[in-house]
Design an enzyme around this catalytic site. Structure first.
Site, PDB file in Angstrom:
ATOM      1  N   THR A  66       0.954  -1.804  -0.098  1.00  0.00           N
ATOM      2  CA  THR A  66      -0.071   0.122  -0.041  1.00  0.00           C
ATOM      3  C   THR A  66       1.266   1.048   0.187  1.00  0.00           C
ATOM      4  OG1 THR A  66      -1.516   1.223   1.495  1.00  0.00           O
ATOM      5  CG2 THR A  66      -0.126   0.048   2.746  1.00  0.00           C
ATOM      6  N   ASP A  67       0.161   2.742  -0.473  1.00  0.00           N
ATOM      7  CA  ASP A  67       0.927   3.550  -0.221  1.00  0.00           C
ATOM      8  C   ASP A  67       1.133   4.045   0.648  1.00  0.00           C
ATOM      9  OD1 ASP A  67      -1.710   4.464   0.039  1.00  0.00           O
ATOM     10  OD2 ASP A  67      -1.857   5.607  -1.720  1.00  0.00           O
ATOM     11  N   GLU A  68       0.439   3.211   1.859  1.00  0.00           N
ATOM     12  CA  GLU A  68       0.005   3.797   3.382  1.00  0.00           C
ATOM     13  C   GLU A  68       1.304   3.868   4.090  1.00  0.00           C
ATOM     14  OE1 GLU A  68      -2.889   3.418   5.799  1.00  0.00           O
ATOM     15  OE2 GLU A  68      -4.599   3.840   3.859  1.00  0.00           O
TER      16      GLU A  68
ATOM     17  N   TYR B 163      -2.368  -0.449  11.462  1.00  0.00           N
ATOM     18  CA  TYR B 163      -1.721  -1.065   9.505  1.00  0.00           C
ATOM     19  C   TYR B 163      -1.034  -1.189   8.872  1.00  0.00           C
ATOM     20  CZ  TYR B 163      -3.408  -1.644   4.780  1.00  0.00           C
ATOM     21  OH  TYR B 163      -3.278  -2.489   3.326  1.00  0.00           O
TER      22      TYR B 163
HETATM   23  P1  NAD Z   1      -9.979  -7.175   2.152  1.00  0.00           P
HETATM   24  O1  NAD Z   1      -9.955  -6.989   3.291  1.00  0.00           O
HETATM   25  O2  NAD Z   1     -10.953  -6.938   1.325  1.00  0.00           O
HETATM   26  O3  NAD Z   1      -9.838  -8.668   1.630  1.00  0.00           O
HETATM   27  C1  NAD Z   1      -8.623  -9.928   2.525  1.00  0.00           C
HETATM   28  C2  NAD Z   1      -8.915 -11.075   2.536  1.00  0.00           C
HETATM   29  O4  NAD Z   1      -7.866 -11.850   2.975  1.00  0.00           O
HETATM   30  C3  NAD Z   1      -9.426 -11.552   2.297  1.00  0.00           C
HETATM   31  O5  NAD Z   1     -10.240 -12.439   1.550  1.00  0.00           O
HETATM   32  C4  NAD Z   1      -9.143 -12.519   4.304  1.00  0.00           C
HETATM   33  O6  NAD Z   1     -10.571 -13.351   4.321  1.00  0.00           O
HETATM   34  C5  NAD Z   1      -7.809 -12.579   3.816  1.00  0.00           C
HETATM   35  N1  NAD Z   1      -7.370 -13.229   5.291  1.00  0.00           N
HETATM   36  C6  NAD Z   1      -7.040 -12.418   6.121  1.00  0.00           C
HETATM   37  N2  NAD Z   1      -6.128 -12.626   6.905  1.00  0.00           N
HETATM   38  C7  NAD Z   1      -5.833 -13.767   5.989  1.00  0.00           C
HETATM   39  C8  NAD Z   1      -4.955 -15.158   6.601  1.00  0.00           C
HETATM   40  N3  NAD Z   1      -4.497 -15.115   8.382  1.00  0.00           N
HETATM   41  N4  NAD Z   1      -5.159 -16.281   6.204  1.00  0.00           N
HETATM   42  C9  NAD Z   1      -5.267 -16.176   4.182  1.00  0.00           C
HETATM   43  N5  NAD Z   1      -5.595 -14.922   3.872  1.00  0.00           N
HETATM   44  C10 NAD Z   1      -6.256 -13.992   5.064  1.00  0.00           C
HETATM   45  O7  NAD Z   1      -8.649  -6.697   1.865  1.00  0.00           O
HETATM   46  P2  NAD Z   1      -8.587  -5.859   0.226  1.00  0.00           P
HETATM   47  O8  NAD Z   1      -9.057  -4.615  -0.144  1.00  0.00           O
HETATM   48  O9  NAD Z   1      -8.766  -6.246  -0.959  1.00  0.00           O
HETATM   49  O10 NAD Z   1      -6.653  -6.000   0.214  1.00  0.00           O
HETATM   50  C11 NAD Z   1      -5.949  -6.643  -0.647  1.00  0.00           C
HETATM   51  C12 NAD Z   1      -4.219  -6.878  -0.856  1.00  0.00           C
HETATM   52  O11 NAD Z   1      -3.951  -4.850  -1.084  1.00  0.00           O
HETATM   53  C13 NAD Z   1      -4.057  -6.136   1.002  1.00  0.00           C
HETATM   54  O12 NAD Z   1      -2.798  -6.548   1.261  1.00  0.00           O
HETATM   55  C14 NAD Z   1      -3.626  -4.973   1.279  1.00  0.00           C
HETATM   56  O13 NAD Z   1      -3.267  -4.283   1.923  1.00  0.00           O
HETATM   57  C15 NAD Z   1      -3.595  -4.465  -0.123  1.00  0.00           C
HETATM   58  N6  NAD Z   1      -4.119  -2.861  -1.100  1.00  0.00           N
HETATM   59  C16 NAD Z   1      -5.166  -2.860  -1.014  1.00  0.00           C
HETATM   60  C17 NAD Z   1      -6.116  -1.488  -1.322  1.00  0.00           C
HETATM   61  C18 NAD Z   1      -7.600  -0.882  -0.927  1.00  0.00           C
HETATM   62  O14 NAD Z   1      -7.713   0.093  -1.542  1.00  0.00           O
HETATM   63  N7  NAD Z   1      -8.496  -2.120  -0.353  1.00  0.00           N
HETATM   64  C19 NAD Z   1      -4.191  -0.578  -1.545  1.00  0.00           C
HETATM   65  C20 NAD Z   1      -3.581  -0.792  -1.836  1.00  0.00           C
HETATM   66  C21 NAD Z   1      -2.900  -2.068  -1.098  1.00  0.00           C
HETATM   67  O1  DAU Z   2      -4.293   3.656   0.651  1.00  0.00           O
HETATM   68  C1  DAU Z   2      -4.515   2.103   0.190  1.00  0.00           C
HETATM   69  C2  DAU Z   2      -5.534   2.353   1.417  1.00  0.00           C
HETATM   70  O2  DAU Z   2      -6.381   2.551   1.253  1.00  0.00           O
HETATM   71  C3  DAU Z   2      -5.062   0.902   1.560  1.00  0.00           C
HETATM   72  O3  DAU Z   2      -3.904  -0.060   1.803  1.00  0.00           O
HETATM   73  C4  DAU Z   2      -5.931  -0.105   2.570  1.00  0.00           C
HETATM   74  O4  DAU Z   2      -6.236  -1.141   2.652  1.00  0.00           O
HETATM   75  C5  DAU Z   2      -7.254   0.845   2.324  1.00  0.00           C
HETATM   76  O5  DAU Z   2      -8.554   0.460   3.570  1.00  0.00           O
HETATM   77  C6  DAU Z   2      -7.265   2.143   1.621  1.00  0.00           C
HETATM   78  O6  DAU Z   2      -7.040   2.695   3.407  1.00  0.00           O
HETATM   79  P1  DAU Z   2      -7.859   4.051   4.005  1.00  0.00           P
HETATM   80  O7  DAU Z   2      -8.422   4.806   4.589  1.00  0.00           O
HETATM   81  O8  DAU Z   2      -7.150   5.198   3.202  1.00  0.00           O
HETATM   82  O9  DAU Z   2      -9.760   3.804   3.654  1.00  0.00           O
HETATM   83  P2  DAU Z   2     -10.901   4.155   3.903  1.00  0.00           P
HETATM   84  O10 DAU Z   2     -11.756   3.183   2.646  1.00  0.00           O
HETATM   85  O11 DAU Z   2     -11.180   3.267   5.747  1.00  0.00           O
HETATM   86  O12 DAU Z   2     -10.767   5.612   4.293  1.00  0.00           O
HETATM   87  C7  DAU Z   2     -10.763   6.816   2.880  1.00  0.00           C
HETATM   88  C8  DAU Z   2     -11.070   8.046   3.456  1.00  0.00           C
HETATM   89  O13 DAU Z   2     -12.269   8.463   3.961  1.00  0.00           O
HETATM   90  C9  DAU Z   2     -10.061   7.754   4.998  1.00  0.00           C
HETATM   91  O14 DAU Z   2      -8.902  10.206   4.778  1.00  0.00           O
HETATM   92  C10 DAU Z   2     -11.321   8.268   5.622  1.00  0.00           C
HETATM   93  C11 DAU Z   2     -12.639   8.505   5.508  1.00  0.00           C
HETATM   94  N1  DAU Z   2     -13.614   8.105   6.203  1.00  0.00           N
HETATM   95  C12 DAU Z   2     -13.822   6.577   6.276  1.00  0.00           C
HETATM   96  C13 DAU Z   2     -14.609   5.806   6.406  1.00  0.00           C
HETATM   97  C14 DAU Z   2     -15.178   4.452   6.025  1.00  0.00           C
HETATM   98  C15 DAU Z   2     -14.811   8.874   6.518  1.00  0.00           C
HETATM   99  O15 DAU Z   2     -14.577   9.943   6.067  1.00  0.00           O
HETATM  100  N2  DAU Z   2     -15.674   8.033   6.565  1.00  0.00           N
HETATM  101  C16 DAU Z   2     -15.711   7.285   6.954  1.00  0.00           C
HETATM  102  O16 DAU Z   2     -17.131   6.314   7.525  1.00  0.00           O
END
Ligand code: NAD
Ligand code: DAU
Length: 356
Positions: A137-139, A162
């Site tokens: 992630t970019d975080e 996280y």
């Molecule tokens: P998600 O939470 O939707 O899915 C995570 C999946 O991992 C689920 O299916 C869960 O059951 C599985 N999992 C969790 N713990 C596990 C374990 N111990 N063993 C096996 N499986 C397990 O997450 P996502 O949003 O699809 O993110 C996927 C990946 O991408 C993560 O590594 C996250 O850090 C990264 N990522 C997400 C975002 C985003 O915006 N969602 C952006 C950048 C990177």
């Molecule tokens: O940047 C990549 C990341 O983006 C991934 O690594 C994470 O897995 C993914 O969850 C996401 O993280 P964020 O914290 O940015 O996503 P989230 O959707 O939780 O929140 C997006 C923005 O919106 C953040 O500034 C918090 C705000 N927010 C979020 C929720 C759920 C609100 O204001 N209200 C809300 O109810």
């Protein structure tokens, strides 16, 4: 180009992982086997893969319920399927949850990644025709002020449990490459959106609350900025890296599409109102500023010139069209939403969010 025969997708029942499996079947020439290893936490949902399961299970697609922290279970999968490529999505992914309870994040994101790396190292030995691709992630880069971008070379500065756990896993992956020559690639991506995203993240929360006429909780002053990318564009980038990326290297992936949260929420009100043929102003009045997320990162912005120039990748879904597609999906998939909400998620939400 390396021939991929058996790809292990960890976390393939989650949001991005399940979209990746759809992407492999529908949008690529890939003709090998896909092994989806997922523990099925609250975020893992096999309903995301119903069609794939019907068509391909037991032929080119295999689901294995497995915890990536379980060394023996993962060892078995490497042997059983003769894994030559790993794409590692599995993680605890939600920042708010990591603030309420960091333990699972440390366990899965750090120890789970370590366990996978150990297995890959043991099973692959010194082979160089294999690859471990780590999704990050970019975080990990921290938070930006009003200007500037995250580059691949930006020093790490994670600020939530996280992002600290993801940063840790990134370091481990690089260490295995440096120390043991394990062939790895990494990617750090910005915020994804699209179908099958668990309704705890900003975009699905807002779409569903607008539809259900519930308050729209905006954290703090709503001026935090995120860079949004359609999920398939993340997946096409990861696939480009797996096929053409340089071993040992990291690629940033992003939408080049920055939005203040409050502007995005207003735009979602307008869009959903259009779909439902209702009055936009009514929905906008539901916007409620709530207590800020502790340590809330202010701005993320990705520079993804490297993957564009070196691997020829680019975003293909513009935000307007991607949001419409996503809204339509959430409005048309009530059964998926009901099922997701009746599980663990509901209990957790009730416990943690009932007082807001
Ligand atoms: P998600 O939470 O939707 O899915 C995570 C999946 O991992 C689920 O299916 C869960 O059951 C599985 N999992 C969790 N713990 C596990 C374990 N111990 N063993 C096996 N499986 C397990 O997450 P996502 O949003 O699809 O993110 C996927 C990946 O991408 C993560 O590594 C996250 O850090 C990264 N990522 C997400 C975002 C985003 O915006 N969602 C952006 C950048 C990177
Ligand atoms: O940047 C990549 C990341 O983006 C991934 O690594 C994470 O897995 C993914 O969850 C996401 O993280 P964020 O914290 O940015 O996503 P989230 O959707 O939780 O929140 C997006 C923005 O919106 C953040 O500034 C918090 C705000 N927010 C979020 C929720 C759920 C609100 O204001 N209200 C809300 O109810």
């Amino acid at each position: 180009m390396r021939k991929i025969k058996n790809i292990l997708v960890t976390g393939g029942a989650g949001f991005i992982g399940s979209n990746f499996i759809h992407y492999l079947f529908n949008d690529t020439e890939f003709d090998g086997r896909i092994i989806n290893a997922d523990k099925l936490t609250y975020a893992g949902n096999l309903e995301n893969l119903t069609e794939i399961n019907k068509k391909h299970e037991g032929k080119r697609y295999f689901f294995e319920k497995a915890d990536i922290c379980d060394y023996n279970a993962i060892e078995l999968l490497f042997r059983k399927y003769d894994i030559d490529t790993v794409i590692h999505f599995a993680a605890e992914s939600h920042v708010d949850r990591s603030i309420h309870g960091p333990r699972d994040f440390i366990e899965t994101n750090i120890n789970g990644t370590f366990c996978l790396l150990e297995n890959a190292r043991a099973f692959w030995g010194d082979r160089d025709d294999v690859l471990f691709h780590h999704i990050s992630t970019d975080e990990v880069f921290g938070s930006l002020g009003e200007t500037g971008f995250f580059y691949e070379t930006t020093p790490y500065d994670p600020r939530s449990p996280y992002s600290a756990s993801k940063a840790s896993s990134d370091h481990l992956v690089r260490a295995y490459n440096h120390t043991y020559n394990l062939p790895v690639t990494l990617s750090n991506c910005s915020n994804n959106y699209g179908p099958y995203q668990f309704p705890e993240k900003l975009i699905p929360v807002m779409i569903l609350n607008i539809k259900e006429k519930k308050p729209l909780p905006v954290y703090g002053d709503g001026r935090n900025i995120r860079d949004w990318l359609y999920v398939n564009d993340h997946n096409s980038a990861a696939w480009a890296i797996i096929n053409k990326g340089k071993t040992g290297e990291t690629y940033n992936i992003g939408g080049e599409n920055e939005w203040e949260n409050i502007k995005l929420v207003n735009s979602l009100c307008e869009k959903v109102a259009r779909f439902l043929k209702k009055d936009t102003d009514y929905y906008k009045k539901l916007i409620t500023f709530v207590k800020d997320r502790p340590g809330h990162d202010r701005r993320y912005a990705i520079n993804c010139d490297r993957i564009k120039s070196e691997l020829g990748w680019k975003q293909s879904v513009d935000f307007d069209a991607g949001l419409d597609r996503t809204i339509e999906w959430y409005l048309n998939n009530q059964r998926w939403i009901d099922n997701v909400r009746s599980g663990e998620y509901k209990k957790w939400m009730e416990k943690n969010y009932s007082k807001r």
